[in-house]
Design a protein around this motif. Structure first.
Motif, PDB file in Angstrom:
ATOM      1  N   MET A   1       5.547 -33.254  65.222  1.00  0.00           N
ATOM      2  CA  MET A   1       4.978 -31.944  65.425  1.00  0.00           C
ATOM      3  C   MET A   1       5.854 -30.916  64.692  1.00  0.00           C
ATOM      4  N   SER A   2       5.200 -30.027  63.958  1.00  0.00           N
ATOM      5  CA  SER A   2       5.945 -29.031  63.190  1.00  0.00           C
ATOM      6  C   SER A   2       6.594 -28.012  64.132  1.00  0.00           C
ATOM      7  N   ALA A   3       7.551 -27.280  63.609  1.00  0.00           N
ATOM      8  CA  ALA A   3       8.227 -26.248  64.409  1.00  0.00           C
ATOM      9  C   ALA A   3       7.233 -25.178  64.862  1.00  0.00           C
ATOM     10  N   GLU A   4       6.313 -24.820  63.968  1.00  0.00           N
ATOM     11  CA  GLU A   4       5.312 -23.816  64.328  1.00  0.00           C
ATOM     12  C   GLU A   4       4.418 -24.322  65.449  1.00  0.00           C
ATOM     13  N   ALA A   5       3.964 -25.562  65.339  1.00  0.00           N
ATOM     14  CA  ALA A   5       3.105 -26.151  66.363  1.00  0.00           C
ATOM     15  C   ALA A   5       3.835 -26.231  67.703  1.00  0.00           C
ATOM     16  N   GLU A   6       5.097 -26.578  67.670  1.00  0.00           N
ATOM     17  CA  GLU A   6       5.894 -26.663  68.898  1.00  0.00           C
ATOM     18  C   GLU A   6       6.070 -25.276  69.535  1.00  0.00           C
ATOM     19  N   THR A   7       6.339 -24.279  68.707  1.00  0.00           N
ATOM     20  CA  THR A   7       6.491 -22.906  69.202  1.00  0.00           C
ATOM     21  C   THR A   7       5.182 -22.416  69.811  1.00  0.00           C
ATOM     22  N   LEU A   8       4.073 -22.686  69.123  1.00  0.00           N
ATOM     23  CA  LEU A   8       2.761 -22.291  69.628  1.00  0.00           C
ATOM     24  C   LEU A   8       2.461 -22.976  70.957  1.00  0.00           C
ATOM     25  N   LYS A   9       2.755 -24.258  71.038  1.00  0.00           N
ATOM     26  CA  LYS A   9       2.520 -25.015  72.274  1.00  0.00           C
ATOM     27  C   LYS A   9       3.308 -24.404  73.433  1.00  0.00           C
TER      28      LYS A   9
END
Length: 173
Positions: A1-9
């Motif tokens: 999972m990308s950093a952006e996806a993790e932050t969004l989650k």
């Protein structure tokens, strides 16, 4: 999972949790508010199973709260071609959400309070004692104020968003 996806989650999980806490202030139970937040921030409509999995809640809890959200008008059932499952999507327009919550709170809380105040006022209108007159006067003042506030809330919630913002800016400016 990308950093952006993790932050969004993480941001979405934080929002769902906090919206659940806020919901209790509007007369909505925590789970109902969390389901609303989940659906409001979902890109696509979700099934009951997806809601259950995301929030780690039982089928009965998910089903009951989804039905209630649909009854309030905050969530609608979406049919998908070739699918037997029901999909749910939330109203995403913030002004519509405000209007719906205002209407439902009035119906569930303000209207019964007004009925009680009217009954108390009517039953004490002819009292002669100082205590009875003071009680009646206090009830009448509450009835008048709550009635006024209710009319203002009704009027504001029926306004178009932009017009309401213009009026608020004038009042607050």
């Amino acid at each position: 999972m990308s950093a952006e996806a993790e932050t969004l989650k993480q941001a979405r999980e934080d929002f769902v949790t906090q919206w659940g806490a806020l919901g209790t202030q509007w007369g909505i139970n925590r789970t109902m508010a969390q389901i609303h937040a989940l659906l409001m921030t979902a890109m696509d409509p979700l099934t009951t199973d997806e809601v259950m999995e995301e929030l780690r809640i039982s089928r009965g809890n998910a089903h009951t709260n989804l039905k209630e959200l649909v009854a309030w008008g905050l969530v609608r059932i979406v049919a998908k071609k070739g699918e037997r499952k029901e999909f749910f999507e939330a109203e995403k327009d913030v002004w519509q959400i405000f209007s719906i919550v205002t209407r439902e709170r009035k119906r569930r809380e303000i209207d019964p309070a007004m009925a009680l105040l009217a009954k108390c006022s009517e039953s004490t209108v002819d009292m002669k004692s100082a205590e009875g007159k003071a009680f009646h006067d206090q009830i009448r003042q509450l009835e008048e104020f709550i009635g006024f506030a209710s009319k203002v809330a009704d009027k504001v919630s029926r306004m178009k968003h932009g017009f309401a913002v213009q009026i608020a800016a004038k009042l607050l400016g």
